[in-house]
Design an enzyme around this catalytic site. Structure first.
Site, PDB file in Angstrom:
ATOM      1  N   ASN A 208       0.852  -1.194   0.000  1.00 15.82           N
ATOM      2  CA  ASN A 208       0.000   0.000   0.000  1.00 15.82           C
ATOM      3  C   ASN A 208       0.887   1.243   0.000  1.00 15.82           C
ATOM      4  O   ASN A 208       2.109   1.135   0.027  1.00 15.82           O
ATOM      5  CB  ASN A 208      -0.951  -0.026   1.200  1.00 15.82           C
ATOM      6  CG  ASN A 208      -0.193  -0.086   2.500  1.00 15.82           C
ATOM      7  OD1 ASN A 208       0.536   0.835   2.847  1.00 15.82           O
ATOM      8  ND2 ASN A 208      -0.319  -1.188   3.228  1.00 15.82           N
ATOM      9  N   ASP A 276      -4.457  -6.198   5.001  1.00 16.39           N
ATOM     10  CA  ASP A 276      -5.489  -7.011   5.647  1.00 16.39           C
ATOM     11  C   ASP A 276      -5.460  -8.455   5.176  1.00 16.39           C
ATOM     12  O   ASP A 276      -5.873  -9.352   5.891  1.00 16.39           O
ATOM     13  CB  ASP A 276      -6.877  -6.415   5.360  1.00 16.39           C
ATOM     14  CG  ASP A 276      -7.101  -5.138   6.160  1.00 16.39           C
ATOM     15  OD1 ASP A 276      -6.705  -5.112   7.335  1.00 16.39           O
ATOM     16  OD2 ASP A 276      -7.650  -4.169   5.606  1.00 16.39           O
ATOM     17  N   LYS A 338     -14.416   1.689  14.958  1.00 17.29           N
ATOM     18  CA  LYS A 338     -13.167   0.899  14.913  1.00 17.29           C
ATOM     19  C   LYS A 338     -12.569   0.767  16.304  1.00 17.29           C
ATOM     20  O   LYS A 338     -12.066  -0.280  16.684  1.00 17.29           O
ATOM     21  CB  LYS A 338     -12.174   1.562  13.953  1.00 17.29           C
ATOM     22  CG  LYS A 338     -10.998   0.691  13.614  1.00 17.29           C
ATOM     23  CD  LYS A 338     -10.190   1.238  12.450  1.00 17.29           C
ATOM     24  CE  LYS A 338     -10.905   1.023  11.124  1.00 17.29           C
ATOM     25  NZ  LYS A 338     -10.176   1.596   9.988  1.00 17.29           N
TER      26      LYS A 338
END
Ligand code: CTP
Length: 398
Positions: A208, A276, A338
């Site tokens: 990323n 993830d 979250k």
């Protein structure tokens, strides 16, 4: 400023050793107690008598000096100090330190000490730039050794470039900053940072856009408040900070293992942008594009959630667990949810929509979500965001 601080000063054998005599004087002016150790080579440049006279202390020279061993063994000598300073740190001394050699008093003290170590390199520019020295430097930084200098300029050997020993006031400042009693002194804080790389095959990976800038700035700010920082980083674009213990990892699985190995800690901050998912059917050979064979079918499996794992530890959980939330929409609502989902104490939420320029940029605009609600901070440099967050953490750990 350095009252009651004890510094073990290891003087290596280089032309810059003469500056170390002045360093003894200046450190003593600040109230420090300086115990000099001379290597054999150092004695070619400065005399034990001058070091001893300036320090008003006994000078240590030889590992096998039995009188000294009777008075104070080398193990004790290495640990009685608050800080071990190596100045000048020659290429040879750095090599010994990086390689773990202990064949004279100086190198043995450096192996035996349990105290922080600061080196002040000084050598010819070609020696400084040599890949072996740069390798050793990287190893020492990874081991948490603090490095001061070298400066750039004309050198005694007639060449010009980096390699000159830092000037004495700069070294005194670095020592004072390091030994000052910041609010996080004696605290161990874990910081994760950077992206993770999840392999597809030996040459391809999924990653990323995280640069590691915010995590690095935060580790530096925590270090500057006196914390003992373990910095677990994926393959980031920015260099890891100096003066912290660096653990380099590639994948989320490795990051979790490094985090678990670094615990216990007083606080843990998870600034890493962890992938993830990983590719379950990653190939150990490079995948070929064979005509007619179609496109590769990647199968994914979920990575361990490091923040959640640590937040929900039943024993040994850090006193304060801070997560980051990189969101592109409904920042506050998502971050609040979250925080509850992961079980951490705070979430530092930021909007990483491309138009904000935050991901990979030099600024950040964060909101801090705690049990007490949401606080919106202004748009600040990542360094300033880090300083405020570090101060906030110091406050919470009081
Ligand atoms: N994190 C982690 N391990 C993971 C994934 C995330 O430690 N495997 C941490 C990050 O370091 C960050 C926080 O969790 O502190 C938020 O990560 P994020 O990826 O935004 O959370 P997700 O649960 O994946 O939520 P979403 O995908 O909905 O954004």
């Amino acid at each position: 400023m350095l009252a009651n601080k004890r510094i073990l000063l290891i003087i290596g054998g280089g032309i810059a050793a003469f500056k170390s005599l002045d360093l003894i004087r200046r450190l003593r002016e600040q109230g420090a107690n300086v115990v000099p150790v001379l290597t054999k080579a150092a004695e070619e440049f400065v005399t034990p008598l001058s070091a001893s006279a300036l320090a008003a202390e006994k000078v240590y020279r030889d590992l096998f000096d039995l009188t000294d061993e009777a008075e104070m063994g080398h193990i004790e000598l290495s640990r009685a100090a608050d800080l071990v300073v190596v100045a000048p740190a020659t290429a040879d001394l750095m090599g010994k330190m990086a390689g773990g050699l202990a064949n004279d008093l100086a190198s043995t003290l450096l192996m035996a000490t349990d105290k922080p170590v600061m080196i002040v390199p000084a050598m010819n520019v070609k020696m400084w730039e040599h890949p072996a020295t740069q390798r050793n430097l990287a190893t020492l930084q990874t081991d948490g050794v603090r490095v001061v200098g070298p400066d750039e300029g004309p050198m005694a050997c007639g060449e010009f470039g980096p390699g000159r020993m830092a000037e004495v006031p700069e070294i005194v400042d670095a020592v004072s900053a390091f030994l000052s009693d910041g609010p996080l002194k004696g605290r161990h804080i874990l910081v994760t940072s950077g992206p993770t790389h999840e392999p597809i095959d030996p040459v391809r990976y999924i990653a990323n856009r995280s640069s590691g800038a915010q995590g690095t700035a935060l580790a530096e700010a925590l270090r500057d408040l006196g914390a003992n920082v373990t910095f677990v980083t994926g393959p980031a674009q920015v260099a890891p900070p100096e003066g912290v213990t660096v653990r380099k990892v590639e994948t989320a699985g490795e990051m979790l293992a490094a985090v678990e190995a670094a615990l216990p800690s007083d606080a843990a901050v998870f600034a890493a942008a962890v992938a993830d998912w990983r590719v379950e059917n990653a190939s150990d050979q490079k995948m070929k594009k064979t005509e007619g064979a179609g496109l590769p079918a990647l199968e994914f499996s979920e990575n361990p959630d490091i923040l959640k794992t640590v937040s929900q530890m039943t024993t040994g959980r850090p006193g304060l667990v801070v997560g980051f939330a990189a969101e592109t929409n409904d920042v506050e609502a998502n971050a609040t949810a979250k925080r509850a989902r992961k079980g951490c104490d705070w979430i530092v939420a930021n909007d990483v929509s491309p138009e904000t320029g935050i991901m990979g940029g030099s600024e950040n605009k964060v909101s801090i979500v705690t049990a007490d609600g949401v606080e919106d901070w202004p748009r600040l440099s990542k360094q300033e965001t880090a300083r405020r967050l570090a101060a906030r953490i110091a406050d919470a750990l009081k």
